[in-house]
Design an enzyme around this catalytic site. Structure first.
Site, PDB file in Angstrom:
ATOM      1  N   SER A  44      26.202 -53.723  -2.624  1.00 34.68           N
ATOM      2  CA  SER A  44      26.620 -53.637  -1.170  1.00 34.68           C
ATOM      3  C   SER A  44      27.481 -55.024  -1.149  1.00 34.68           C
ATOM      4  O   SER A  44      28.367 -55.031  -0.050  1.00 34.68           O
ATOM      5  CB  SER A  44      25.277 -53.968  -0.260  1.00 34.68           C
ATOM      6  OG  SER A  44      24.583 -55.015  -0.794  1.00 34.68           O
ATOM      7  N   GLU A  87      15.257 -45.726   0.340  1.00 34.64           N
ATOM      8  CA  GLU A  87      16.398 -46.213   1.507  1.00 34.64           C
ATOM      9  C   GLU A  87      16.497 -44.840   2.296  1.00 34.64           C
ATOM     10  O   GLU A  87      16.692 -43.764   1.972  1.00 34.64           O
ATOM     11  CB  GLU A  87      17.594 -46.419   0.728  1.00 34.64           C
ATOM     12  CG  GLU A  87      18.739 -46.420   1.936  1.00 34.64           C
ATOM     13  CD  GLU A  87      19.853 -47.610   1.263  1.00 34.64           C
ATOM     14  OE1 GLU A  87      20.028 -47.637   0.258  1.00 34.64           O
ATOM     15  OE2 GLU A  87      20.893 -47.712   2.155  1.00 34.64           O
TER      16      GLU A  87
HETATM   17  O1  KIV Z   1      23.092 -52.584  -2.832  1.00 35.48           O
HETATM   18  C1  KIV Z   1      22.250 -53.249  -2.138  1.00 35.48           C
HETATM   19  O2  KIV Z   1      22.422 -54.128  -1.295  1.00 35.48           O
HETATM   20  C2  KIV Z   1      21.087 -52.171  -2.053  1.00 35.48           C
HETATM   21  C3  KIV Z   1      20.040 -52.344  -1.066  1.00 35.48           C
HETATM   22  C4  KIV Z   1      20.328 -51.731   0.019  1.00 35.48           C
HETATM   23  C5  KIV Z   1      18.660 -51.714  -1.428  1.00 35.48           C
HETATM   24  O3  KIV Z   1      21.023 -51.367  -3.050  1.00 35.48           O
END
Ligand code: KIV
Length: 299
Positions: free
Chosen positions: A60, A197
């Site tokens: 992310s 998720e």
């Molecule tokens: O990349 C991320 O932050 C994630 C979380 C949302 C679990 O995979």
């Protein structure tokens, strides 16, 4: 001031580091597991000080730190740099590095090579990968190489296009069964925990009950063994409409903007810096300095 131990050799748990088997024990005891993302040393340190158990260096980062529209562009080099930084701040929590898209899908060998880089170069305690099916052999290969793996199913952002966009998964019986089977298969392949998720809460609860390893939810309800939120979402740093599963515990973006605006205005009107923000010099040394300048000008 707290002194922090040096980063240990790769693969060696740091003193005071949460032990991986403790996670399954926490699940057994009914102690909820707290996980958060982080992308730099200060946030790793704050998460540690706040008593967080797991810190995910999520891909992310591509969106919330690097400004991309999706997680797909994150590169191994970028993720290694961020993981290394988080590791300098977070000591007790297990630091889990997200394997970016394209760095593990090709083959088991590619996955092992990528994950080894995260362990050796960034001192990651574990890696996370998205999906089940063909990814089960990646999990087996990585765990056979001694690298702990966290699974991630439901809404898997790296392959959101295949899923029809960023939307909840497992909302009908057959898709819920598929998720349930995927979770059990990931556990059997060796995952030490599985992120669920954007999965309906009753589906996630049944999956969590069926697993012996912890199910960590994000948008998957209170029946999971733990929860994860993205740092910028939780703190209100990522502006725009957050997904419905986000709870904002602070609204920092407006506070930060106001502070930067005040700084800009004080620089422009001369209110900053004040004498207390700078350094003094003795009158004697200043007189000598001025004399030296005068002499230089005269020659
Ligand atoms: O990349 C991320 O932050 C994630 C979380 C949302 C679990 O995979």
């Amino acid at each position: 001031m707290t002194t922090r131990p040096r980063t240990p050799a790769p693969g060696t748990p740091a003193p005071g580091k949460l032990a991986l088997p403790e996670l399954a024990e926490m699940k057994r005891r009914g102690d909820r597991i707290v996980m958060i993302t982080a992308y730099d040393a200060p946030s790793g340190r704050i998460a540690d000080d706040a008593g967080v158990d797991l810190v995910l260096v999520g891909d992310s980062a591509a969106m919330v730190v690097l400004g991309h529209d999706s997680t797909v562009p994150a590169t191994v080099e970028e993720m290694i740099m961020l993981t290394r930084a988080v590791n300098r701040g977070a000591r007790r929590p297990l630091v889990i590095a997200d394997l970016p898209f394209g760095s593990y899908q090709v083959s088991d060998e590619q996955a092992i090579e990528t994950a080894i880089r995260f362990v050796k170069e960034a001192a990651a305690d574990a890696v996370k990968l998205e999906g089940a099916g063909p990814m089960l052999s990646r999990v087996r290969a990585l765990t056979s190489a001694g690298i702990p793996v966290m699974g991630h199913i439901g809404l898997t952002p790296q392959t959101a296009t295949m899923l029809g966009g960023f939307k909840a998964q497992g909302r009908n019986a057959s898709k819920a069964v598929r998720l349930y089977e995927d979770a059990l298969a990931l556990e059997a392949a060796g995952c030490f925990a599985i992120v669920l998720e954007a999965v309906p809460s009753p589906v996630a609860s049944r999956i969590a009950e069926a697993l012996t390893v912890p199910a960590i939810g994000i948008g998957a309800g209170a029946g999971c063994d733990g929860q994860v939120l993205v740092w910028h979402d939780l703190l209100g740093l990522y502006e725009g409409t957050p997904p419905r599963f986000v709870k904002q515990y602070a609204e920092l973006a407006p506070a930060i903007r106001a502070a930067v605006e005040r700084y800009a205005s004080e620089v422009r009107d001369g209110a900053f810096p004040e004498p207390k923000h700078t350094y003094s010099m003795s009158d004697e040394e200043l007189a000598l300095f001025d004399a030296a300048l005068a002499e230089a000008r005269a020659t």
